[in-house]
Design an enzyme around this catalytic site. Structure first.
Site, PDB file in Angstrom:
ATOM      1  N   GLU A  32       4.762 -35.467   9.779  1.00 49.65           N
ATOM      2  CA  GLU A  32       5.688 -36.431   9.199  1.00 49.65           C
ATOM      3  C   GLU A  32       4.944 -37.428   8.315  1.00 49.65           C
ATOM      4  O   GLU A  32       3.778 -37.739   8.544  1.00 49.65           O
ATOM      5  CB  GLU A  32       6.435 -37.177  10.314  1.00 49.65           C
ATOM      6  CG  GLU A  32       7.202 -36.196  11.193  1.00 49.65           C
ATOM      7  CD  GLU A  32       8.184 -36.864  12.143  1.00 49.65           C
ATOM      8  OE1 GLU A  32       9.253 -36.282  12.343  1.00 49.65           O
ATOM      9  OE2 GLU A  32       7.894 -37.941  12.681  1.00 49.65           O
ATOM     10  N   CYS A  70       2.633 -43.972   4.755  1.00 45.10           N
ATOM     11  CA  CYS A  70       1.950 -43.772   6.023  1.00 45.10           C
ATOM     12  C   CYS A  70       1.749 -42.264   6.184  1.00 45.10           C
ATOM     13  O   CYS A  70       2.727 -41.512   6.265  1.00 45.10           O
ATOM     14  CB  CYS A  70       2.829 -44.338   7.139  1.00 45.10           C
ATOM     15  SG  CYS A  70       2.189 -44.083   8.796  1.00 45.10           S
ATOM     16  N   CYS A  91      -1.622 -34.681  18.010  1.00 49.80           N
ATOM     17  CA  CYS A  91      -2.748 -35.575  18.298  1.00 49.80           C
ATOM     18  C   CYS A  91      -3.276 -35.259  19.686  1.00 49.80           C
ATOM     19  O   CYS A  91      -2.505 -34.951  20.589  1.00 49.80           O
ATOM     20  CB  CYS A  91      -2.295 -37.035  18.248  1.00 49.80           C
ATOM     21  SG  CYS A  91      -3.654 -38.227  18.406  1.00 49.80           S
ATOM     22  N   CYS A 145      -2.117 -40.863  24.081  1.00 50.78           N
ATOM     23  CA  CYS A 145      -1.685 -42.215  24.466  1.00 50.78           C
ATOM     24  C   CYS A 145      -0.271 -42.106  25.050  1.00 50.78           C
ATOM     25  O   CYS A 145       0.609 -41.480  24.458  1.00 50.78           O
ATOM     26  CB  CYS A 145      -1.710 -43.161  23.268  1.00 50.78           C
ATOM     27  SG  CYS A 145      -3.360 -43.302  22.541  1.00 50.78           S
ATOM     28  N   CYS A 174       3.088 -43.063  23.025  1.00 48.17           N
ATOM     29  CA  CYS A 174       3.221 -42.588  21.641  1.00 48.17           C
ATOM     30  C   CYS A 174       3.791 -41.172  21.626  1.00 48.17           C
ATOM     31  O   CYS A 174       3.290 -40.280  22.319  1.00 48.17           O
ATOM     32  CB  CYS A 174       1.853 -42.616  20.954  1.00 48.17           C
ATOM     33  SG  CYS A 174       1.856 -41.897  19.305  1.00 48.17           S
ATOM     34  N   CYS A 230       6.474 -46.863  14.170  1.00 50.69           N
ATOM     35  CA  CYS A 230       5.175 -46.651  14.814  1.00 50.69           C
ATOM     36  C   CYS A 230       5.361 -45.939  16.146  1.00 50.69           C
ATOM     37  O   CYS A 230       6.137 -46.364  16.989  1.00 50.69           O
ATOM     38  CB  CYS A 230       4.491 -47.981  15.114  1.00 50.69           C
ATOM     39  SG  CYS A 230       4.206 -48.997  13.691  1.00 50.69           S
TER      40      CYS A 230
HETATM   41  N1  SAH Z   1      -4.281 -42.482  16.056  1.00 55.94           N
HETATM   42  C1  SAH Z   1      -4.368 -43.646  15.205  1.00 55.94           C
HETATM   43  C2  SAH Z   1      -3.401 -43.573  14.048  1.00 55.94           C
HETATM   44  C3  SAH Z   1      -1.937 -43.705  14.424  1.00 55.94           C
HETATM   45  S1  SAH Z   1      -1.413 -45.321  14.020  1.00 55.94           S
HETATM   46  C4  SAH Z   1      -4.149 -44.888  16.034  1.00 55.94           C
HETATM   47  O1  SAH Z   1      -3.667 -44.775  17.161  1.00 55.94           O
HETATM   48  O2  SAH Z   1      -4.473 -45.973  15.589  1.00 55.94           O
HETATM   49  C5  SAH Z   1       0.062 -45.475  14.940  1.00 55.94           C
HETATM   50  C6  SAH Z   1       0.159 -46.854  15.553  1.00 55.94           C
HETATM   51  O3  SAH Z   1       1.390 -46.965  16.299  1.00 55.94           O
HETATM   52  C7  SAH Z   1      -0.960 -47.109  16.543  1.00 55.94           C
HETATM   53  O4  SAH Z   1      -1.355 -48.447  16.478  1.00 55.94           O
HETATM   54  C8  SAH Z   1      -0.274 -46.812  17.852  1.00 55.94           C
HETATM   55  O5  SAH Z   1      -0.930 -47.380  18.942  1.00 55.94           O
HETATM   56  C9  SAH Z   1       1.088 -47.399  17.603  1.00 55.94           C
HETATM   57  N2  SAH Z   1       2.107 -46.889  18.512  1.00 55.94           N
HETATM   58  C10 SAH Z   1       2.097 -45.725  19.201  1.00 55.94           C
HETATM   59  N3  SAH Z   1       3.222 -45.596  19.932  1.00 55.94           N
HETATM   60  C11 SAH Z   1       3.952 -46.706  19.701  1.00 55.94           C
HETATM   61  C12 SAH Z   1       5.226 -47.148  20.156  1.00 55.94           C
HETATM   62  N4  SAH Z   1       5.952 -46.403  21.001  1.00 55.94           N
HETATM   63  N5  SAH Z   1       5.675 -48.330  19.713  1.00 55.94           N
HETATM   64  C13 SAH Z   1       4.953 -49.068  18.841  1.00 55.94           C
HETATM   65  N6  SAH Z   1       3.749 -48.700  18.374  1.00 55.94           N
HETATM   66  C14 SAH Z   1       3.251 -47.531  18.808  1.00 55.94           C
END
Ligand code: SAH
Length: 345
Positions: free
Chosen positions: A87, A100, A107, A111, A114, A327
């Site tokens: 995406e 973005c 991935c 986490c 996410c 995000c």
């Molecule tokens: N893998 C990298 C790039 C992805 S950035 C990283 O984690 O930094 C995506 C961003 O969205 C990251 O800061 C991640 O922690 C955040 N994110 C993930 N799940 C989320 C959620 N459910 N709500 C808000 N932010 C989230």
């Protein structure tokens, strides 16, 4: 077969051995400065365009294309060669236009909160596939000029390091985007942060922190078991000293998990010596994580508390929630129907 943004200038020249050298310049200019597709480069003879069409593949197939926020947010789901999906999200603001991009299909960082992490890893993207996302977005943004690229889509950019750095270099040198307008976001791959610092590009670095004690961070961001907070702080300090660039910490506020007064103290103590800017993101809902985001009141209190403790902080405005483009919501689900949280009875 290569795609248009895979090729260097020399590789274009090799592809066109019997053409005058200015053809390469025309193609280069059209691709990198005018955001055009090969088929649209009308200064090239038709026969040449046809022969290029047979030698150059287009790496992204649109599977879904949706907009929200009154058309200022647009999300594409693309299929790649081999069937993996990714995406890409385009966001227009008054003062900038940001894309973005994804660097991996899926991935491996897992986490918990996410959606991409919940779905697991599929494969690495190539340079051409990442750049094609940028230029698809740039064409969509016209007549406005794409100004910012954030590596915050699906995947961990520093776990696809050679591709990420090559894309950054090409955008900087060939496209002419200011390195300051390129943001690499990482979950905290400490040695790769140090390597990135040594590249000598004034990039913006964002670190997805989310917790400033190891016990909580181990749960939210499993990579913390490999590179704990102390190791991460050392990499961040190295980044700052080497690049003289400020870094930012991303912090998705999760009700009762990392929005407590204690979390506030821990974050302030961690961020202050690094002069880091904190970006608070109200947690966006994902199917596999049934904990709620903090209430707007709590978000406001958390922000004020950090300010009182001497930390620079902003609350990120959420874009694209209704189209699962915010995000942490990127899971490359092409079904236009909203996914629903599992119902327990
Ligand atoms: N893998 C990298 C790039 C992805 S950035 C990283 O984690 O930094 C995506 C961003 O969205 C990251 O800061 C991640 O922690 C955040 N994110 C993930 N799940 C989320 C959620 N459910 N709500 C808000 N932010 C989230």
């Amino acid at each position: 077969m290569p795609s248009a943004y895979d090729l260097t200038r020399d590789e274009w020249a090799q592809l066109l051995p019997n053409e005058p050298r200015f053809r390469v310049d025309q193609i280069w200019q059209a691709l990198w400065r005018e955001d055009r597709e090969i088929a649209e480069i009308t200064t090239l003879p038709k026969t040449l365009r046809a022969s290029l069409a047979e030698q150059i593949t287009s790496p992204l197939t649109v599977v879904n294309d949706v907009s929200s926020d009154r058309g200022t947010t647009r999300k594409w789901v693309f299929a790649l060669a081999g069937g993996a999906t990714i995406e890409t999200v385009l966001m227009s603001y008054e003062d900038r236009v940001t894309v973005c991009v994804s660097t991996q299909a899926g991935c491996a960082m897992a986490c918990s909160f996410c959606a991409t992490g919940q779905a697991g890893f599929n494969r690495q993207l190539t340079v051409g596939e990442v750049l094609a996302q940028v230029f698809t977005a740039a064409r969509s943004a016209a007549p406005r000029r794409l100004s910012n690229v954030v590596f915050m889509g699906m995947g961990e950019p520093l776990a696809n390091y050679p591709v990420t750095i090559e894309v950054v270099r090409r955008l900087h040198e060939w496209r002419g985007l200011s390195a300051r307008h390129l943001t690499v976001s990482t979950v905290g791959v400490a040695p790769a942060i140090e390597r990135l610092a040594d590249e000598g590009l004034p990039l913006t670095l964002a670190v997805s922190l989310h917790a400033a004690n190891d016990e909580t961070r181990n749960e939210l961001v499993p990579l913390n078991r490999r590179y704990n907070l102390q190791r991460l702080a050392a990499a961040c300090a190295y980044w700052m000293e080497t690049t003289s660039r400020r870094l930012s910490f991303e912090w998705a506020l999760i009700d009762g998990v990392n929005d407590t007064d204690r979390a506030m103290d821990e974050l302030a103590a961690y961020a202050r010596p690094l002069f880091a800017h904190v970006n608070l993101i109200p947690l966006n809902p994902t199917p596999g994580y049934l904990v709620r985001g903090s209430t707007p009141d709590r978000v406001a209190t958390f922000r004020e508390g950090l300010e009182d403790r001497g930390v620079n902080v902003t609350v990120r405005r959420t874009r694209g929630r209704s189209i699962d483009a915010a995000c942490g919501q990127l899971a490359a689900v092409s079904n236009p129907k909203r996914r629903r949280l599992p119902v327990t009875d």
